[in-house]
Design a protein around this motif. Structure first.
Motif, PDB file in Angstrom:
ATOM      1  N   HIS A  15       0.829  -1.203   0.000  1.00 30.78           N
ATOM      2  CA  HIS A  15       0.000   0.000   0.000  1.00 30.78           C
ATOM      3  C   HIS A  15       0.865   1.257   0.000  1.00 30.78           C
ATOM      4  O   HIS A  15       0.604   2.218  -0.695  1.00 30.78           O
ATOM      5  N   ILE A  16       1.950   1.189   0.793  1.00 30.71           N
ATOM      6  CA  ILE A  16       2.826   2.354   0.871  1.00 30.71           C
ATOM      7  C   ILE A  16       3.458   2.635  -0.482  1.00 30.71           C
ATOM      8  O   ILE A  16       3.481   3.747  -0.965  1.00 30.71           O
ATOM      9  N   ARG A  17       3.943   1.593  -1.154  1.00 31.88           N
ATOM     10  CA  ARG A  17       4.588   1.801  -2.446  1.00 31.88           C
ATOM     11  C   ARG A  17       3.608   2.287  -3.500  1.00 31.88           C
ATOM     12  O   ARG A  17       3.988   2.920  -4.458  1.00 31.88           O
ATOM     13  N   ALA A  18       2.332   1.981  -3.300  1.00 29.46           N
ATOM     14  CA  ALA A  18       1.335   2.337  -4.309  1.00 29.46           C
ATOM     15  C   ALA A  18       0.844   3.768  -4.176  1.00 29.46           C
ATOM     16  O   ALA A  18       0.103   4.236  -5.009  1.00 29.46           O
ATOM     17  N   ASP A  19       1.252   4.466  -3.090  1.00 29.04           N
ATOM     18  CA  ASP A  19       0.807   5.844  -2.925  1.00 29.04           C
ATOM     19  C   ASP A  19       1.251   6.659  -4.132  1.00 29.04           C
ATOM     20  O   ASP A  19       2.387   6.517  -4.609  1.00 29.04           O
ATOM     21  N   PRO A  20       0.388   7.534  -4.644  1.00 30.72           N
ATOM     22  CA  PRO A  20       0.714   8.252  -5.875  1.00 30.72           C
ATOM     23  C   PRO A  20       1.809   9.283  -5.676  1.00 30.72           C
ATOM     24  O   PRO A  20       1.929   9.894  -4.617  1.00 30.72           O
ATOM     25  N   GLY A  21       2.620   9.477  -6.722  1.00 29.49           N
ATOM     26  CA  GLY A  21       3.600  10.552  -6.698  1.00 29.49           C
ATOM     27  C   GLY A  21       2.996  11.848  -7.197  1.00 29.49           C
ATOM     28  O   GLY A  21       3.536  12.929  -6.967  1.00 29.49           O
ATOM     29  N   ALA A  22       1.878  11.731  -7.912  1.00 35.07           N
ATOM     30  CA  ALA A  22       1.167  12.903  -8.418  1.00 35.07           C
ATOM     31  C   ALA A  22      -0.320  12.586  -8.424  1.00 35.07           C
ATOM     32  O   ALA A  22      -0.727  11.434  -8.609  1.00 35.07           O
ATOM     33  N   ARG A  23      -1.116  13.599  -8.207  1.00 31.38           N
ATOM     34  CA  ARG A  23      -2.576  13.417  -8.168  1.00 31.38           C
ATOM     35  C   ARG A  23      -3.233  14.595  -8.881  1.00 31.38           C
ATOM     36  O   ARG A  23      -2.896  15.755  -8.637  1.00 31.38           O
ATOM     37  N   LEU A  24      -4.168  14.255  -9.757  1.00 30.98           N
ATOM     38  CA  LEU A  24      -4.879  15.274 -10.535  1.00 30.98           C
ATOM     39  C   LEU A  24      -6.358  15.223 -10.203  1.00 30.98           C
ATOM     40  O   LEU A  24      -6.960  14.148 -10.193  1.00 30.98           O
ATOM     41  N   ARG A  25      -6.922  16.382  -9.902  1.00 32.32           N
ATOM     42  CA  ARG A  25      -8.371  16.503  -9.724  1.00 32.32           C
ATOM     43  C   ARG A  25      -8.926  17.315 -10.886  1.00 32.32           C
ATOM     44  O   ARG A  25      -8.607  18.494 -11.041  1.00 32.32           O
ATOM     45  N   TYR A 201       4.202   9.283 -16.814  1.00 31.53           N
ATOM     46  CA  TYR A 201       3.110   9.323 -15.844  1.00 31.53           C
ATOM     47  C   TYR A 201       2.239   8.077 -16.015  1.00 31.53           C
ATOM     48  O   TYR A 201       1.449   7.979 -16.957  1.00 31.53           O
ATOM     49  N   VAL A 202       2.412   7.132 -15.105  1.00 29.67           N
ATOM     50  CA  VAL A 202       1.687   5.868 -15.152  1.00 29.67           C
ATOM     51  C   VAL A 202       0.546   5.914 -14.143  1.00 29.67           C
ATOM     52  O   VAL A 202       0.724   6.345 -12.999  1.00 29.67           O
ATOM     53  N   LEU A 203      -0.645   5.469 -14.570  1.00 30.10           N
ATOM     54  CA  LEU A 203      -1.786   5.459 -13.657  1.00 30.10           C
ATOM     55  C   LEU A 203      -1.536   4.480 -12.514  1.00 30.10           C
ATOM     56  O   LEU A 203      -1.149   3.330 -12.736  1.00 30.10           O
ATOM     57  N   THR A 204      -1.763   4.957 -11.293  1.00 30.98           N
ATOM     58  CA  THR A 204      -1.668   4.076 -10.133  1.00 30.98           C
ATOM     59  C   THR A 204      -2.850   3.118 -10.092  1.00 30.98           C
ATOM     60  O   THR A 204      -2.719   1.937  -9.758  1.00 30.98           O
ATOM     61  N   SER A 205      -4.025   3.644 -10.441  1.00 31.50           N
ATOM     62  CA  SER A 205      -5.248   2.857 -10.392  1.00 31.50           C
ATOM     63  C   SER A 205      -6.266   3.504 -11.324  1.00 31.50           C
ATOM     64  O   SER A 205      -6.018   4.558 -11.912  1.00 31.50           O
ATOM     65  N   MET A 206      -7.398   2.868 -11.431  1.00 32.13           N
ATOM     66  CA  MET A 206      -8.486   3.407 -12.238  1.00 32.13           C
ATOM     67  C   MET A 206      -8.918   4.770 -11.690  1.00 32.13           C
ATOM     68  O   MET A 206      -9.105   4.920 -10.489  1.00 32.13           O
TER      69      MET A 206
END
Length: 449
Positions: A15-25, A201-206
């Protein structure tokens, strides 16, 4: 019991590794613009009207569709699903009626559909797909004779409009989404950082949809030119969007961890050899000047010799961020040499270990994140070796501080001019963004042209 604990720990680390490095709203401001521009670029309603003129309609011959009104588009987010879309427009349908005379039908209608946000199985990119398209007739006016029975008129309109319009107009929704989906196409393409490497920029999740925005999380891949991937340190540092942004606005958040990984691409470029004896406001860079701080230098070199300074960054650069404050930390060595004549190699006077930090000012130019630094503090200075004997390196604090400010920081700023690419999607223009620092992140409040 130990096995269960081990699995739980692995899950936590994952879970920790999956935290996003960037987030877009993506707020409604961006989505409205994209759907409206897609509608304009595709000219889809006009195309639908042209096709309708070729489509046989029972009870009407020589069909023509004209006077298509400019569409009014209304969007609403559907949490967990995507976007509800309503396109309000109107048109005039003309032709020869089944009674033999010229007929004109003026129609005002709404096209509604749910644009479900999905993830393409092949590319991994977000895609919108419409479903549940309906045509709602708002008003219908016709020039059919007033003495005709209302039931006959209504039956005729039902057969010509309710049955025909969905197959004519619903494809407009799909065609618009094709244009919108194309603007995600470059999202996961590697983007160069000069000659040093690439950012992807790779998507972390849907992507997820809330009542106020679409959220897109990224786990950016930072790769050196040689192909080595830079691993992010301190993954899992918490960051959040601050409150108080205008309803419907859009923001991009870049974590300090991600920015640190980007700067690691440039680490080798921060190494420098300075040969100049005259630098900015500094006194001449000679052994005579240095002897004012370390008297032993004058004994070793009675005649002034030019100095060469070598700075090497031996640990990855690190960015720390607190609300309203952010710093770039650099650890490295500073070695000074006395230049000898007749082609002889310079002699090392001393080697110092140093830790200093720089203040960072951010901006955006040509959709790339730019950084400009200024010296904040020299935090530590220790002597590792010396050819002139022992001396108190603390006496060099002022000298080294001034040197870093005048000679080294300009080198860092020259390297940083390369800039860092921002996510390439939906024709996003980041140049007007308002930038602010929050805990562990940089926030770009996006503005429309």
């Amino acid at each position: 019991m130990m096995r269960i604990l081990f699995l739980a720990l692995c899950g936590l680390l994952t879970h920790i590794r999956a935290d996003p490095g960037a987030r877009l709203r993506l707020g409604m401001d961006i989505m409205n613009r994209e759907v409206q521009s897609a509608m304009d670029e595709s000219h889809i309603l006009e195309q639908m009207a042209a096709r309708a003129s070729k489509k046989p309609i029972k009870g009407i011959t020589n069909v023509k569709v004209k006077d298509v009104q400019l569409p009014v588009i209304t969007l609403n987010f559907i949490p967990g699903v995507g976007i509800f879309q309503c396109v309000s427009t109107g048109m005039t349908i003309t032709g020869k009626s089944f009674m033999g005379g010229n007929m004109e039908i003026i129609v005002v209608l709404n096209i509604t559909a749910t644009d479900r946000l999905l993830q393409d199985e092949e590319t991994g990119l977000p895609v919108f797909k419409s479903e549940g398209c309906e045509i709602i007739l708002v008003s219908v006016k016709t020039n059919m004779p007033s003495n005709m029975l209302p039931k006959v008129v209504n039956k005729f309109l039902d057969s010509t409009l309710h049955k025909v319009l969905p197959s004519l107009m619903c494809p407009a929704i799909d065609a618009v989404l094709v244009y919108v989906n194309r603007k995600w196409a470059s999202l996961n393409a590697p983007m160069p950082v000069g000659q040093m490497g690439t950012i992807k920029y790779v998507l972390t999740s849907m992507p997820t949809t809330t009542a106020s925005y679409v959220q897109v999380d990224f786990s950016p891949t930072v790769q050196q030119q040689e192909g080595n991937t830079i691993q992010s340190a301190n993954a899992g540092e918490a960051f959040e969007f601050p409150e108080g942004y205008a309803e419907g606005s859009s923001q991009l958040l870049l974590s300090a961890t991600f920015l640190t990984a980007e700067l690691a691409l440039l680490q080798k470029s921060f190494d420098v050899n300075v040969h100049d004896t005259k630098i900015g406001q500094l006194p001449p860079q000679t052994t005579k000047t240095l002897a004012g701080f370390i008297p032993k230098v004058a004994k070793a070199y009675p005649k002034p010799k030019p100095l060469v300074t070598q700075i090497r960054i031996n640990k990855p650069p690190k960015i720390t961020m607190e609300t309203g404050n952010n710093l770039l930390h650099l650890h490295g060595t500073l070695e000074m040499f006395a230049v000898r004549w007749r082609g002889k190699a310079p002699v090392s006077l001393f080697l110092l270990e140093s830790h200093f930090n720089l203040k960072i000012q951010y901006s955006v130019h040509e959709n790339r994140l730019q950084m400009v630094t200024s010296l904040n503090r020299l935090l530590s200075l220790s002597r590792e070796s010396s050819s002139i004997g022992a001396f108190n390196e603390k006496k060099l604090t002022g000298f080294v501080t001034d040197y870093l400010r005048e000679a080294y920081v300009p080198v860092v700023n020259d390297v940083l001019q390369v800039g860092f690419p921002l996510p390439d999607l939906l024709d996003m223009d980041y140049n007007l963004a308002e930038l602010s620092i929050v805990e562990n992140a940089l926030v770009l409040n996006l503005k429309l042209n």
